[in-house]
Write an enzyme that holds these catalytic residues in place. Structure first.
Site, PDB file in Angstrom:
ATOM      1  CG  ASN A   9      36.717  32.693  45.126  1.00  0.00           C
ATOM      2  OD1 ASN A   9      36.889  31.766  46.191  1.00  0.00           O
ATOM      3  ND2 ASN A   9      37.608  32.727  44.234  1.00  0.00           N
ATOM      4  CE  LYS A  11      39.765  35.536  45.509  1.00  0.00           C
ATOM      5  NZ  LYS A  11      40.606  36.612  44.847  1.00  0.00           N
ATOM      6  CG  HIS A  95      40.316  31.852  40.704  1.00  0.00           C
ATOM      7  ND1 HIS A  95      41.467  32.849  41.120  1.00  0.00           N
ATOM      8  CD2 HIS A  95      39.338  32.736  41.122  1.00  0.00           C
ATOM      9  CE1 HIS A  95      41.213  33.682  41.437  1.00  0.00           C
ATOM     10  NE2 HIS A  95      39.902  33.798  41.509  1.00  0.00           N
ATOM     11  CD  GLU A  97      43.334  34.230  43.739  1.00  0.00           C
ATOM     12  OE1 GLU A  97      42.642  33.423  44.456  1.00  0.00           O
ATOM     13  OE2 GLU A  97      43.070  35.759  43.555  1.00  0.00           O
ATOM     14  CD  GLU A 167      37.555  35.929  38.752  1.00  0.00           C
ATOM     15  OE1 GLU A 167      36.689  36.661  39.804  1.00  0.00           O
ATOM     16  OE2 GLU A 167      38.361  35.389  39.031  1.00  0.00           O
ATOM     17  N   GLY A 173      41.418  41.930  43.471  1.00  0.00           N
ATOM     18  CA  GLY A 173      41.899  42.238  44.758  1.00  0.00           C
ATOM     19  C   GLY A 173      42.861  43.473  44.700  1.00  0.00           C
ATOM     20  CB  SER A 213      37.979  45.531  42.230  1.00  0.00           C
ATOM     21  OG  SER A 213      39.293  45.120  42.573  1.00  0.00           O
TER      22      SER A 213
END
Ligand SMILES: O=C(CO)COP(=O)(O)O
Length: 253
Positions: A9, A11, A95, A97, A167, A173, A213
Site C-alpha cells: 500500500n 499510500k 483503511h 487512515e 491492521e 508506521g 510494520s
C-alpha cells in the site's frame, strides 16, 4: 490451502515516474501468481498507466479507496465502474487512515464492498483496533464488529472471494509489530466471526492479511502462522528490493 497475498500500500507516496519504473522493474522479479498474489495499491491518478505496464505480468493493481455510488455529483471521487473500466483488480476499503481522516463509517464501507463485488473488483477490507482499545481488552470486539458490519448482507459465496486485512492501528508506521502469535490470534478470531455468520467453508476459504510494520525481517514468521495468509505493507513496499523479498516470502510460505 489458501494462496498467500502480499499487497504493497503506497499510500500518498511516489511520483508518476517512480511508480511506473517500480512496476516495470518488479514484474520480471516476482514469483509466479500460481504461488502468491502480488498486489500494488497505488494512488488513483496512476492506476490506468500501472495497469497497462503490469498487463500480462503477475503483478495486480489495486486502488486505495473508491466511492460506493456508480456515478453522480461527487466531486473528486472515483467509482467502482470507473476502476473496473481501466482493469483494476483490487480495492482497499476501510483503511484506518480513511476511517480516521475521512470519517468513513462501517455503513459506507459495507456499501463500497457491494460496489466492488458488483464490478468484479476484489475488496481488501481493513479492520483494526487503537492502542487504547487494545489496552482495554476490546480488540476482538472492535475488529469483529467492523467485520460483521462490512460483510452484512453478503452470501457465503461472495464472502469467500474477499480479502480481510487486520491492521492494528498502533502498529501502522510505528515500527511496532504485533507479535506473530498475537496477530494470529486476532486473525483467528476474525475467522471465527466469519465461520459463525457464513459457515466453516467460507471461513476456511477467505484470506486474512496482517498489516502494521511488516518488513522482510518479520514477514516469514507472520506468514508461518495458521490464520495469517498474507500482508498489507506500507513503508516496506516502497522499495523494489524489499517489496520483492516480501512477495518471495509469500511464495515460500
Ligand atoms: O497501513 C499499512 C498498510 O496499509 C501499514 O503500514 P506500515 O507497513 O508502514 O506500518
Amino acid at each position: 490451502m489458501r494462496k498467500p497475498i502480499i499487497a504493497g500500500n503506497w499510500k500518498m507516496y511516489k511520483s508518476f515516474e517512480e511508480a511506473a519504473d517500480f512496476v516495470d522493474e518488479v514484474k520480471s522479479l516476482i514469483p509466479s501468481n500460481e504461488q502468491v498474489d502480488a498486489v500494488i495499491c497505488a494512488p488513483a491518478i496512476y492506476l490506468a498507466t500501472l495497469v497497462e505496464i503490469a498487463d500480462g505480468s503477475d503483478v495486480a493493481i489495486a486502488a486505495q479507496n473508491m466511492h460506493y455510488e456508480d456515478e453522480g455529483a461527487f466531486t473528486g471521487e472515483v467509482s467502482a465502474p470507473q476502476l473496473a473500466s481501466i482493469g483494476v483488480d483490487y480495492v482497499v476499503l476501510g483503511h484506518s487512515e480513511r476511517r480516521e481522516y475521512f470519517n468513513e463509517t462501517d455503513e459506507a464501507i459495507n456499501k463500497k464492498v457491494r460496489a466492488a463485488l458488483n464490478n468484479d473488483i476484489v475488496p481488501i477490507i481493513c479492520c483494526g483496533e487503537t492502542d487504547a482499545e487494545r489496552e482495554a481488552g476490546q480488540t476482538e470486539a472492535k475488529v469483529g464488529g467492523q467485520i460483521e458490519a462490512a460483510l452484512q448482507g453478503f452470501t457465503p459465496e461472495e464472502v469467500q472471494h474477499m480479502v480481510i486485512a487486520y491492521e492494528p492501528i498502533w502498529a501502522i508506521g510505528t515500527g511496532k509489530t504485533a507479535t506473530a502469535d498475537d496477530a494470529n490470534a486476532v486473525c483467528g478470531a476474525i475467522r471465527a466471526v466469519i465461520a459463525k455468520q457464513f459457515g466453516d467453508d467460507t471461513a476456511q476459504a477467505i484470506r486474512i492479511q496482517y498489516g502494521g510494520s511488516v518488513k522482510p525481517e518479520n514477514v516469514e514468521e507472520l506468514l508461518s502462522k495458521e490464520h495469517i495468509d498474507g500482508a498489507l505493507v506500507g513503508g516496506a513496499s516502497l522499495q523494489v528490493a524489499s517489496y520483492v523479498k516480501l512477495v518471495e516470502a509469500g511464495a515460500n510460505a
